[in-house]
Scaffold this motif. Structure first.
Motif, PDB file in Angstrom:
ATOM      1  N   VAL A 112      19.002  15.032  37.435  1.00 12.41           N
ATOM      2  CA  VAL A 112      19.650  13.752  38.053  1.00 12.41           C
ATOM      3  C   VAL A 112      20.527  12.849  37.046  1.00 12.41           C
ATOM      4  N   ALA A 113      19.940  12.803  35.774  1.00 11.27           N
ATOM      5  CA  ALA A 113      20.502  12.052  34.914  1.00 11.27           C
ATOM      6  C   ALA A 113      21.852  12.664  34.274  1.00 11.27           C
ATOM      7  N   TYR A 114      21.675  13.999  34.247  1.00  7.01           N
ATOM      8  CA  TYR A 114      22.871  14.809  33.598  1.00  7.01           C
ATOM      9  C   TYR A 114      23.987  14.819  34.860  1.00  7.01           C
ATOM     10  N   LYS A 115      23.816  14.960  36.147  1.00  8.78           N
ATOM     11  CA  LYS A 115      24.633  15.188  37.220  1.00  8.78           C
ATOM     12  C   LYS A 115      25.464  13.824  37.391  1.00  8.78           C
ATOM     13  N   PHE A 116      24.673  12.754  37.497  1.00 13.16           N
ATOM     14  CA  PHE A 116      25.201  11.568  37.734  1.00 13.16           C
ATOM     15  C   PHE A 116      26.025  11.155  36.719  1.00 13.16           C
ATOM     16  N   SER A 117      25.653  11.089  35.424  1.00 11.24           N
ATOM     17  CA  SER A 117      26.433  10.510  34.329  1.00 11.24           C
ATOM     18  C   SER A 117      27.663  11.464  34.374  1.00 11.24           C
ATOM     19  N   LYS A 118      27.548  12.918  34.400  1.00 11.75           N
ATOM     20  CA  LYS A 118      28.897  13.715  34.154  1.00 11.75           C
ATOM     21  C   LYS A 118      29.722  13.385  35.477  1.00 11.75           C
ATOM     22  N   LYS A 119      29.335  13.244  36.721  1.00 15.87           N
ATOM     23  CA  LYS A 119      30.055  13.116  38.088  1.00 15.87           C
ATOM     24  C   LYS A 119      30.720  11.617  37.734  1.00 15.87           C
ATOM     25  N   LEU A 120      29.973  10.641  37.381  1.00 15.84           N
ATOM     26  CA  LEU A 120      30.703   9.133  37.149  1.00 15.84           C
ATOM     27  C   LEU A 120      31.536   9.018  35.973  1.00 15.84           C
ATOM     28  N   ALA A 121      31.493  10.025  34.913  1.00 14.84           N
ATOM     29  CA  ALA A 121      32.416   9.986  33.838  1.00 14.84           C
ATOM     30  C   ALA A 121      33.601  10.686  34.082  1.00 14.84           C
TER      31      ALA A 121
END
Length: 346
Positions: A112-121
């Motif tokens: 979750v942390a990886y996917k959220f941060s990457k998508k927001l970035a």
């Protein structure tokens, strides 16, 4: 410049951050404080100059709260830091969200942390976190993999890389155009009491925080409390009811945190990135004036129909009829319990 030197020297002499901030917030003249403490003004100035000289050698900037480079949002919080030690670039006009959570996340939390941060970035949102093990580090990495901007906020001096295994991440953040920051002077060790203090800066920089897996006594909950006190939005991602790592997260949800299950909901909430006004721009010409009025009241966060009734000068029957039309047009979702939300993925 003289005021900055006096405050910095006093800051270094006292080694009591909150006490020094309190003096500053009370508007007491720094020279009066130095005189009352029976410190030598020359000694105080000398301490400050040596710290600034060291900062130059270590490619670090020291921003005073009155400097134009100091983040505006951070100036307004309770116990705003007087100084920020900065490596890299501290961008002032950037949409920022903090992603925080457990130092020992489950595989679910990591994903979750990886996917959220990457998508927001990828959608231009900068990610702030605490550079700790677990969710923090993964969020920084996801941001970098999304070619985004990230800020790591330390609970120690900026010349100390903690945890040590994050050396490569530290360097990668700087090289990417991001920033590592700290309010602590050089050589300050990562003591336990530093991290709750550091947390107010994480939330203070941002529009809101996203909590991913926080235990019942997690330091993440301290950040959430700071965020609420600062008027920031708190978002929580549900975890397993059987996981102790999500007890704190579920507590926040019970206390009223915004429940989210996708990064697109963050984008839609603030009107950022690819989700910005998507529904309205795409179908505005196809809507009646009544439908436009009701649609303008909705967001990606569920509202009970009673809340919508209270916002318009229409009968409940009329509102329900309009909501039905909007649902048929694929613009809203009708959820269990008479809750309504916008569809953002059209």
């Amino acid at each position: 410049m003289e005021e900055k030197l006096f405050w910095l020297g006093f800051y270094l002499k006292e080694r009591n951050i909150f006490k020094t901030i309190k003096y500053f917030e009370e508007g007491i003249d720094i020279r009066e404080i130095i005189s009352f403490k029976k410190y030598s003004e020359n000694e105080i100035i000398d301490l400050a100059k040596k710290e600034i000289e060291r900062a130059k050698k270590e490619n670090t900037k020291i921003y005073f709260i009155k400097d134009k480079e100091f983040p505006e949002k951070l100036k307004t919080i309770s116990y705003a830091p007087l100084f920020l030690y900065v490596k890299g670039k501290l961008l002032k006009d950037k949409n920022l969200i903090a992603i925080i959570g457990s130092r020992k996340p489950t595989s679910y939390g990591k994903e979750v942390a990886y996917k959220f941060s990457k998508k927001l970035a990828e959608n231009g949102v900068g990610i702030v976190s605490g550079f700790a093990r677990g969710i923090d580090s993964i969020s920084h990495k996801g941001t970098l993999d999304g070619n985004g901007y990230t800020i790591g906020v330390l609970g120690c001096g900026i010349n100390i890389i903690y945890p040590a295994e994050n050396r490569e991440l530290f360097e990668r953040i700087i090289k990417s155009g991001g920033a590592i920051i700290s309010e602590f002077p050089f050589d300050t060790k990562p003591r336990k009491e530093n991290f709750p203090m550091r947390n107010r800066i994480i939330s203070g920089l941002c529009e809101g925080i996203v909590v991913i897996e926080a235990g019942k006594k997690s330091g993440t909950l301290i950040t959430a409390k700071w965020a609420l006190n600062q008027g920031r939005e708190v978002f929580a991602i549900p975890g397993s009811i059987f996981s102790s790592q999500s007890e704190g997260t579920h507590y926040l949800i019970k206390e009223g945190a915004n429940v989210i299950t996708s990064p697109e909901e963050i984008l839609a909430y603030f009107g950022w990135g690819e989700e910005k006004n998507l529904s309205r721009e795409k179908i505005e010409v196809e809507l009646t004036e009544e439908e436009k009025e009701i649609l303008s009241l909705l967001s990606s966060y569920p509202q009970h129909v009673e809340e919508i009734f209270a916002k318009v000068n229409k009968s409940p029957f009329e509102v329900l009829s309009i909501l039905t039309e909007l649902e048929l047009k694929g613009l809203v979702e009708n959820l269990p319990g008479k809750y309504i939300k916008l569809k953002v993925n059209l």
